[in-house]
Write an enzyme that holds these catalytic residues in place. Structure first.
Site, mmCIF file in Angstrom:
data_model
loop_
_atom_site.group_PDB
_atom_site.id
_atom_site.type_symbol
_atom_site.label_atom_id
_atom_site.label_comp_id
_atom_site.label_asym_id
_atom_site.label_seq_id
_atom_site.Cartn_x
_atom_site.Cartn_y
_atom_site.Cartn_z
ATOM 1 C CB THR A 188 -0.959 0.039 1.206
ATOM 2 O OG1 THR A 188 -1.617 1.312 1.215
ATOM 3 C CG2 THR A 188 -0.246 -0.170 2.532
ATOM 4 C CD GLU A 334 -3.056 -0.223 5.581
ATOM 5 O OE1 GLU A 334 -4.022 -0.168 4.781
ATOM 6 O OE2 GLU A 334 -2.156 0.630 5.617
ATOM 7 C CE LYS A 444 -7.554 5.183 -2.390
ATOM 8 N NZ LYS A 444 -8.417 4.198 -1.754
ATOM 9 C CD1 TRP A 449 -3.260 4.448 -1.544
ATOM 10 C CD2 TRP A 449 -3.919 6.426 -0.753
ATOM 11 N NE1 TRP A 449 -4.288 4.226 -0.673
ATOM 12 C CE2 TRP A 449 -4.716 5.418 -0.171
ATOM 13 C CE3 TRP A 449 -4.159 7.763 -0.405
ATOM 14 C CZ2 TRP A 449 -5.740 5.696 0.741
ATOM 15 C CZ3 TRP A 449 -5.179 8.032 0.499
ATOM 16 C CH2 TRP A 449 -5.949 7.019 1.053
HETATM 17 P P1 AMP Z 1 -6.579 1.603 0.040
HETATM 18 O O1 AMP Z 1 -5.735 1.054 1.129
HETATM 19 O O2 AMP Z 1 -5.792 2.095 -1.121
HETATM 20 O O3 AMP Z 1 -7.679 0.677 -0.332
HETATM 21 O O4 AMP Z 1 -7.286 2.902 0.599
HETATM 22 C C1 AMP Z 1 -8.108 2.871 1.747
HETATM 23 C C2 AMP Z 1 -8.518 4.264 2.104
HETATM 24 O O5 AMP Z 1 -9.383 4.810 1.103
HETATM 25 C C3 AMP Z 1 -9.291 4.372 3.387
HETATM 26 O O6 AMP Z 1 -8.462 4.366 4.524
HETATM 27 C C4 AMP Z 1 -10.012 5.703 3.181
HETATM 28 O O7 AMP Z 1 -9.139 6.804 3.431
HETATM 29 C C5 AMP Z 1 -10.333 5.677 1.696
HETATM 30 N N1 AMP Z 1 -11.686 5.112 1.467
HETATM 31 C C6 AMP Z 1 -11.999 3.863 1.105
HETATM 32 N N2 AMP Z 1 -13.340 3.709 1.007
HETATM 33 C C7 AMP Z 1 -13.887 4.890 1.321
HETATM 34 C C8 AMP Z 1 -15.236 5.379 1.426
HETATM 35 N N3 AMP Z 1 -16.289 4.617 1.155
HETATM 36 N N4 AMP Z 1 -15.399 6.679 1.791
HETATM 37 C C9 AMP Z 1 -14.342 7.464 2.069
HETATM 38 N N5 AMP Z 1 -13.056 7.072 1.986
HETATM 39 C C10 AMP Z 1 -12.834 5.801 1.633
#
Ligand code: AMP
Length: 549
Positions: A188, A334, A444, A449
């Protein structure tokens, strides 16, 4: 007094929670069910099973042993699904390489994960060619090729995937081993610093599959059942496409793997294969809804889970107008990833459309076995009144137990015995979580990211720059885009075009991804700071959001 362990008669078989145990039933019960790879391949579950055995046998022939790591660089394909099963089932670890990372980051992840074999789609050979001299030690490469032609490459290819399968043994025996064995790993970039490896065991993936399956089962809004047709639109390299390919296989549903995401082709597949269940980030759905081909596509049976970023209400409304059953989910790399789904409770099913829309756009209700809290910095719960904000912290059986070979950040992630998401949210009286902000200093954009700190470092390397800050500001197409604030040294000169060219150089060298380059570079006299002199990103985000001027 301690709890009493069950007695086990010597002949009792301990049926571990192994990924191979997800596969047997659907193959036996739905042997002719289809798995489709774009326009390239249609195969049955029976063939899937046979190819999984052949693949494992072929990989064993290449020297892969339990505990080794097999990496994949591919678009979403039937092959990837085969790897989801074959690699962990033979006791090896599947490393799903994020092909959207910069080549330097990909190199880092390959070396850090200690990949032994890399299965690589012809399209990604140029990336490996660029970093080949620094991949250590020399890896065996297996070619995944849809072109029908032998690619011109100077890399040494150990085998071609189909040939490997053809020579593999369909009777390969998958061994039993501990359900705590590592099954998958991936990286990640949603944290500051270098990419961080997360990892999941067989037990964790099986429990995640069962919990997600049970949260999605039944009748009503937002369900995934035996008669659905599944097509992922979040990549298989990203948190196992949210683990839904395992759920789909367990259910024995028809599955469509679309290859590279091209909006017109995705819509074509939805129409042609009667797809009824997908998941994607808001940016992709927006692209699909904006495609001219949308007029020829019937979306009235399509259920779509939106995650990875907050779902904008306007997007949900637009999708609802086309009859799409749209709802949010939330999780992170995670967390395997699924934690919550924004499904309507039974008493909400007859609410009017606008009230329902609000629920669909909440972040959601925790799925079974997820203990999700919102807490203040001292880990006290904040009230569930829909207004009080706290950090989202979680426990569940499928959270990464640390970052790979990184004890310090692992402890930081798990401080106080809860996994800290770095997200801020509120919970309402009905128990629905809504994410409202983020503690982490990352941006994001379109589901990927960007590290603001890394960008700041590169901008600060410019000889004319005195100070720099990068923040994410809302963007209607990408969710967020980076915005750079720059203070120029007295007597020096630099403009936005020069700064973007400066950063483009780092992108050309593979150090940052090309979408990391800020669209807007603003020159200011001073950068907002907190009382202790830190960059005040919260103030910057508010001050420079497009609507705020
Ligand atoms: P990733 O590890 O790349 O899947 O990113 C996860 C992160 O994306 C989370 O910790 C949030 O900051 C953001 N995220 C994922 N789903 C949502 C959602 N439904 N609404 C707002 N932020 C989200």
């Amino acid at each position: 007094m301690s709890a009493r362990a069950i007695e086990r008669t010597p002949s009792a078989y301990y049926h571990s929670l192994l990924i191979k145990n997800l596969l047997d039933n659907p193959v036996r019960q739905f042997p002719n069910q289809e798995i489709v790879y774009g326009d390239f391949k249609r195969q049955s579950y029976q063939e899937l099973s046979e190819r999984i055995h052949r693949l494992a046998s072929g990989l064993a022939g290449l020297g892969v042993r339990p505990g080794d790591t097999v990496a994949v660089m591919d678009w979403d394909s039937h092959r990837y699904l085969e790897c989801f099963f074959a690699v962990p089932m033979m006791g090896a670890v599947l490393h799903t390489i994020n092909i959207r990372l910069s080549p330097e980051q990909i190199l880092y992840t390959i070396n850090h994960a200690e990949d032994d074999v890399i299965l690589v789609n012809t399209e990604f050979l140029p990336i490996l060619e660029m970093i080949r001299d620094r991949i250590e030690p020399v890896k065996k490469l297996v070619l995944l090729n849809d072109t029908g032609q032998i690619p011109a490459t100077t890399l040494e290819i150990a085998a071609e995937y189909e040939a490997l399968l053809a020579s593999g043994d369909p009777g390969y025996k998958f061994p039993d081993f501990s359900e705590d064995a590592r099954a998958t790993t991936f990286y990640t970039t949603g944290t500051t610093g270098l990419p961080k490896g997360v990892y999941f065991s067989h037990r964790q993936l099986v429990l995640h599959t069962l919990a997600a399956g049970s949260a999605l089962a039944g009748t009503g809004q937002g369900r995934f059942n035996r008669d659905d047709v599944y097509m992922p639109i979040t990549p298989m390299f990203h948190v196992h496409a949210w683990g839904i390919p395992y759920v789909a296989t367990l259910l024995g549903v028809k599955q469509i793997y679309p290859g590279r995401y091209v909006p017109e082709q995705l819509l074509n597949l939805i129409q042609r294969e009667s797809v009824t269940f997908s998941h994607c980030v808001p940016t992709i759905l927006q692209m699909l809804l904006s495609s001219p081909k949308i007029e020829e596509t019937d979306l009235s049976r399509w259920k779509v889970v939106i995650g990875g970023a907050a779902m904008p209400q306007a997007l949900a409304r637009q999708a609802r107008r086309r009859g799409v059953d749209i709802f949010s989910a939330y999780g992170m790399s995670e967390t395997c990833p699924l934690l919550v789904f924004a499904q309507l409770k039974p008493h909400m099913q007859d609410w009017d459309e606008e009230r329902q829309l609000e629920i669909r756009c909440k972040t959601g209700l925790p799925i079974p076995m997820v203990d999700l809290r919102i807490v203040d910095p001292e880990m006290n719960d904040v009230p569930h009144d829909g207004v009080s904000q706290g950090e989202v912290v979680v426990r569940s059986p499928w959270l990464t137990q640390g970052y790979l070979k990184d004890p310090q950040n692992s402890e930081q992630l798990w401080r106080g015995g809860y996994l800290h998401t770095g997200d801020i949210g509120v919970i309402d009286a009905e128990g629905y979580l809504k994410i409202t902000d983020r503690l982490k200093d990352v941006i994001k954009t379109g589901g990927e990211w960007i590290s603001s700190l890394e960008l700041e470092d590169l901008i600060l390397k410019h000889p004319a720059v005195a100070e720099a800050a990068v923040v994410g500001v809302p963007d209607p197409k990408w969710g967020e885009r980076p915005l750079a604030l720059v203070v120029v040294k007295p007597g020096q000169e630099v403009d936005a075009v020069m700064m973007r060219t400066w950063l483009q150089n780092f992108a050309d060298q593979g150090m940052i991804s090309k979408w990391g380059i800020p669209d807007r570079v603003l020159f200011v006299d001073a950068i907002p700071k907190t009382s202790v002199g830190k960059l005040d990103k919260k103030v910057m985000r508010q001050q420079y959001a497009p609507t705020g001027g």
